[in-house]
Design a protein around this motif. Structure first.
Motif, PDB file in Angstrom:
ATOM      1  N   PHE B 181      19.776  67.051  73.077  1.00 42.35           N
ATOM      2  CA  PHE B 181      19.135  67.629  74.018  1.00 42.35           C
ATOM      3  C   PHE B 181      20.005  68.239  74.886  1.00 42.35           C
ATOM      4  O   PHE B 181      20.104  69.128  75.697  1.00 42.35           O
ATOM      5  N   LEU B 184      20.491  71.552  73.497  1.00 45.53           N
ATOM      6  CA  LEU B 184      19.017  72.317  74.115  1.00 45.53           C
ATOM      7  C   LEU B 184      19.306  72.669  75.537  1.00 45.53           C
ATOM      8  O   LEU B 184      19.263  73.910  75.937  1.00 45.53           O
ATOM      9  N   LEU B 185      20.148  71.733  76.699  1.00 47.74           N
ATOM     10  CA  LEU B 185      20.093  72.143  77.468  1.00 47.74           C
ATOM     11  C   LEU B 185      21.092  73.343  77.831  1.00 47.74           C
ATOM     12  O   LEU B 185      21.157  74.474  78.503  1.00 47.74           O
ATOM     13  N   GLN B 188      20.055  76.801  77.229  1.00 44.65           N
ATOM     14  CA  GLN B 188      19.143  77.395  78.106  1.00 44.65           C
ATOM     15  C   GLN B 188      19.133  78.677  79.286  1.00 44.65           C
ATOM     16  O   GLN B 188      19.518  79.464  79.343  1.00 44.65           O
ATOM     17  N   GLU B 238      14.295  61.727  78.213  1.00 44.85           N
ATOM     18  CA  GLU B 238      14.535  63.150  77.914  1.00 44.85           C
ATOM     19  C   GLU B 238      14.182  64.351  77.798  1.00 44.85           C
ATOM     20  O   GLU B 238      14.440  64.986  78.517  1.00 44.85           O
ATOM     21  N   TRP B 239      12.757  64.234  77.302  1.00 41.81           N
ATOM     22  CA  TRP B 239      12.204  65.821  78.009  1.00 41.81           C
ATOM     23  C   TRP B 239      11.707  65.676  79.587  1.00 41.81           C
ATOM     24  O   TRP B 239      11.687  67.357  79.531  1.00 41.81           O
ATOM     25  N   LEU B 242      14.999  68.000  80.292  1.00 41.11           N
ATOM     26  CA  LEU B 242      14.719  68.901  79.897  1.00 41.11           C
ATOM     27  C   LEU B 242      14.162  69.692  80.376  1.00 41.11           C
ATOM     28  O   LEU B 242      14.087  70.730  81.291  1.00 41.11           O
ATOM     29  N   ASN B 243      13.280  69.533  80.662  1.00 47.32           N
ATOM     30  CA  ASN B 243      12.114  70.173  81.435  1.00 47.32           C
ATOM     31  C   ASN B 243      12.500  70.819  82.982  1.00 47.32           C
ATOM     32  O   ASN B 243      12.709  71.115  83.162  1.00 47.32           O
ATOM     33  N   ALA B 247      14.980  74.037  80.438  1.00 52.58           N
ATOM     34  CA  ALA B 247      14.845  73.894  79.372  1.00 52.58           C
ATOM     35  C   ALA B 247      13.679  74.421  78.340  1.00 52.58           C
ATOM     36  O   ALA B 247      13.955  74.174  77.059  1.00 52.58           O
ATOM     37  N   MET B 248      12.821  73.685  78.859  1.00 52.39           N
ATOM     38  CA  MET B 248      11.264  73.797  78.190  1.00 52.39           C
ATOM     39  C   MET B 248      10.075  74.505  78.471  1.00 52.39           C
ATOM     40  O   MET B 248      10.936  75.282  79.628  1.00 52.39           O
TER      41      MET B 248
END
Lengths: 295, 431
Positions: B181, B184-185, B188, B238-239, B242-243, B247-248
């Motif tokens: 995670f 991903l962040l 972005q 977590e999602w 991210l959102n 990052a999503m």
């Protein structure tokens, strides 16, 4: 009435007061043409994508293929293994024509009975007929499948055709009933004086006057049968029996590689019979819905 | 004629030789006599797979004259729709394509046959298939209701070209969920506008299954969920973060995403990474190529958790209907499908990495094996080395678990539910 000199001179006023026929036509037609463009855009995009390499996977807005190709049509027409897409068209055509004949045969006779013949429980039976329109088809899927499987008819066209010959499409029966009710009884009575029975009245008087309703039934039956996915999906197991919608589904694979270009190309071809039938029967279709039996 | 040993030796030895030579043909003749009639074989797939299976069927029928394999191919969603009705009408084909996610609906109703008698008789060989895979293919009562033929391990697939251009470090070979995670962040921040780090965690349930498994829990224990609610709250959180961190792919775009791999946002270059089955790499790479891009996609195994590896490997399998009226032919064709080198060469791991170890190695060694297929095979080998978690799923798993998860993820992303509310709802609906 307003004095001409006192009228404002703007475009809207000129249109309102019908001073400029060209401006008026433009003002009326431009929005309609814009709406037409919006409505036709998906179809144009589909046609463009069918000639596109990579089938416009980038999700571009333009419907003009950058590098046109007919490969999608060639590949799509090859079909599955030894079974070409022409086989699916032939199968769909066979089922559609059979369905049209079945509905015309059974729905007209049922409609004549409900409209012109007195028999016990007629009102109740007609109410039940109308109620079947409200019944979701999914409710009867499994019992119907079990019946046809028991009769050994799965993997044949019979489960798709036999119901059409038993007036199961209540909507068309209702449509024709309403149409027949619009035909004056005096025509039946005149025929009866001339010695006609129900069969002759039906064949010689009612049926010719029902042409618009029959055309409506035929066109709608064709469209429904041609597009039907669930029926063929359940009853046709062998690819050689598949119809166009089942054939189209073969191009998509959620677990592997899809052939989107071929899907678009064959989708375009599958629209051609629908458009042709609709165009050919357009006038009768309107008459069938909008008029009664006597002009 | 007086008895003489030397005079008997020659005819006896000739007879013995003749007998030894004729044993195999006699067995073959017996086998061919046994194999007759027809069976129906139904599977899910598209045009490419259908053509391959058509070739395999033709090869089998050529080897066994007098047999007919009636093919019933369908696309994925239609396949399950028809199979359900066929099951209800007691009209299942002899051999059907099956997945662990779906088997409960059929096994629980006694609609599938145990392959064990065919294994014991030698009609079907599982010698080249990993015992773990075979064990994972057994139903809760110990019966072998599935023959695993194509393993489709899930991976984090990402665009290596895009990552390199943006200066994003590649995913390490071994990493945990926090690192994933964080990656991903961090990614972005380096990505161009309108390209997001990842698309949806709900394309399929496998990433969540791995998350649960790597925390040391079973997804289901019988009919009830086998993990505590906190695990799911953490997952949704977590999602959600991210959102919130941008990052999503935005939720309104996700809700309109086409289902086919080639048409996905990931293939269209709108996201850096995606969770995808390893056998989708060819389709994804095809989607990338279709938009005129030369970007290279690479796969990486899932993150590990506090309790180690949690991957569940979905394996495409064959099942046999209990109502099958030609078991010898069904068994022979299933064995051919699993083990025959020529059949394996034709099928070329079209629906997951071939589970037969000899065929797997042969495809890995073959220089003509396409790069995406090679990546799939190597991923499967890595999964085999690293290990995986066996799971059993209850009836209606897809609607009870997968679809509920998909819907609740979207609700969290749209902000209509908090992670805690989503987890509460999930536990209400999935049990």
């Amino acid at each position: 009435m307003a004095n001409a000199d006192s009228r404002p001179a703007g475009l809207a006023q000129r249109i309102l007061f019908n001073e400029s026929p060209i401006a008026t036509r433009l003002a009326r037609h431009v929005p309609i043409l814009l709406l037409l463009g919006v409505m036709l855009y998906p179809v144009l995009w589909l046609v463009g994508a069918s000639f596109s390499r990579g089938a416009m996977l980038g999700g571009q807005l333009s419907f003009l293929p950058g590098d046109p190709t007919i490969d999608n049509y060639v590949q799509g027409w090859r079909g599955i293994g030894a079974i070409g897409f022409s086989q699916y068209f032939a199968n769909s055509l066979l089922i559609s024509i059979g369905s049209i004949l079945g509905n015309l045969f059974s729905c007209t006779m049922a409609a004549y009975a409900f409209a012109r013949i007195e028999f016990p429980l007629k009102r109740i039976l007609f109410a039940i007929l109308l109620l079947t329109i409200l019944l979701p088809s999914q409710v009867t899927i499994i019992p119907q499948y079990i019946i046809f499987n028991t009769l050994g008819m799965v993997n044949t066209y019979w489960p798709l055709l036999i119901p059409k010959f038993t007036a199961v499409d209540a909507f068309y029966t209702f449509l024709i009933v309403q149409f027949i009710r619009g035909i004056p009884m005096s025509l039946d009575e005149a025929a009866r004086i001339d010695g006609c029975g129900h069969l002759q009245i039906f064949l010689r008087v009612i049926l010719p006057l029902c042409a618009p309703a029959l055309a409506t039934t035929a066109v709608f039956t064709f469209i429904y049968s041609w597009n039907d996915f669930l029926g063929p999906l359940l009853y046709l197991n062998a690819p050689r029996l598949y119809t166009v919608p089942l054939g189209l589904a073969q191009f998509m694979d959620a677990t592997g590689t899809s052939m989107v270009g071929s899907l678009f190309a064959m989708s375009v071809l599958s629209l051609v019979p629908l458009i042709a039938v609709f165009a050919a029967a357009q006038r009768l279709l309107t008459d069938g819905i909008a008029t009664t039996g006597v002009k | 004629m007086p008895f003489s040993m030397p005079r008997l030796i020659r005819p006896l030895s000739l007879a013995a030789l003749a007998a030894s030579v004729s044993i195999v043909p006699l067995n073959q003749a017996f086998a061919q006599e046994e194999l007759s009639g027809s069976i129906r074989f139904s599977w899910y797939g598209g045009q490419t797979r259908n053509e391959k299976i058509d070739h395999m069927v033709n090869l089998f029928q050529k080897r066994h004259p007098g047999t007919t394999i009636n093919q019933e191919p369908l696309d994925w969603p239609s396949y399950w729709e028809r199979l359900g009705v066929q099951a209800a009408g007691n009209n299942l084909p002899c051999l059907v394509g099956m997945l662990p996610f779906n088997i409960a609906e059929y096994a629980g109703r006694g609609l599938l046959a145990d392959f064990q008698p065919q294994i014991d008789s030698g009609a079907i060989s599982l010698d080249e298939i990993s015992p773990d895979l075979v064990a994972a293919s057994r139903w809760s009562d110990g019966k072998l209701l599935m023959l695993p033929y194509g393993a489709a391990p899930d991976t984090i697939t990402y665009n290596a070209t895009l990552a390199e251009a943006a200066g994003i470090e590649p995913l390490p070979e071994s990493y945990d969920w926090d690192a994933f995670f964080d990656w991903l962040l961090a990614a972005q921040a380096s990505l161009p506008a309108d390209i997001w780090a990842i698309d949806s965690p709900a394309n399929n349930p496998d990433l969540l299954l791995a998350y649960i498994g790597s925390h040391g829990y079973k997804v289901y224990e019988g009919e009830t969920l086998g993990f505590p609610k906190e695990v799911l709250v953490a997952w949704f959180t977590e999602w959600h973060e991210l959102n919130a961190g941008g990052a999503m792919v935005p939720a309104d775009m996700l809700s309109e995403e086409p289902g086919a791999h080639e048409l996905s946002y990931f293939a269209a270059g709108r996201s850096l990474a995606s969770q995808r089955p390893a056998n989708a790499l060819a389709a994804l790479q095809g989607g990338v190529a279709a938009r005129g891009s030369g970007d290279i996609l690479v796969t990486q195994l899932y993150p590990i958790g506090p309790e180690g590896v949690g991957d569940f490997v979905p394996v495409n399998s064959l099942s046999m209907a209990a109502s099958c009226d030609n078991v010898p032919l069904a068994a022979a064709f299933a064995d051919f499908f699993l083990n025959d080198p020529e059949a394996g060469e034709i099928f070329a791991s079209d629906n997951g990495a071939v589970t037969n170890a000899a065929l797997l190695q042969s495809q890995v060694n073959n220089a003509d094996t396409p790069a995406p297929v090679r990546a799939l095979l190597e991923t499967f080998q890595q999964v085999n080395e690293r290990g995986s978690v066996a799971q059993t799923f209850p009836a209606r798993f897809q609607s009870r678990f997968t679809e509920v998860h998909k819907r609740l993820v979207m609700e969290v992303l749209f902000g209509s539910l908090t992670p805690q509310q989503a987890a509460d709802t999930f536990f209400t609906e999935a049990e």
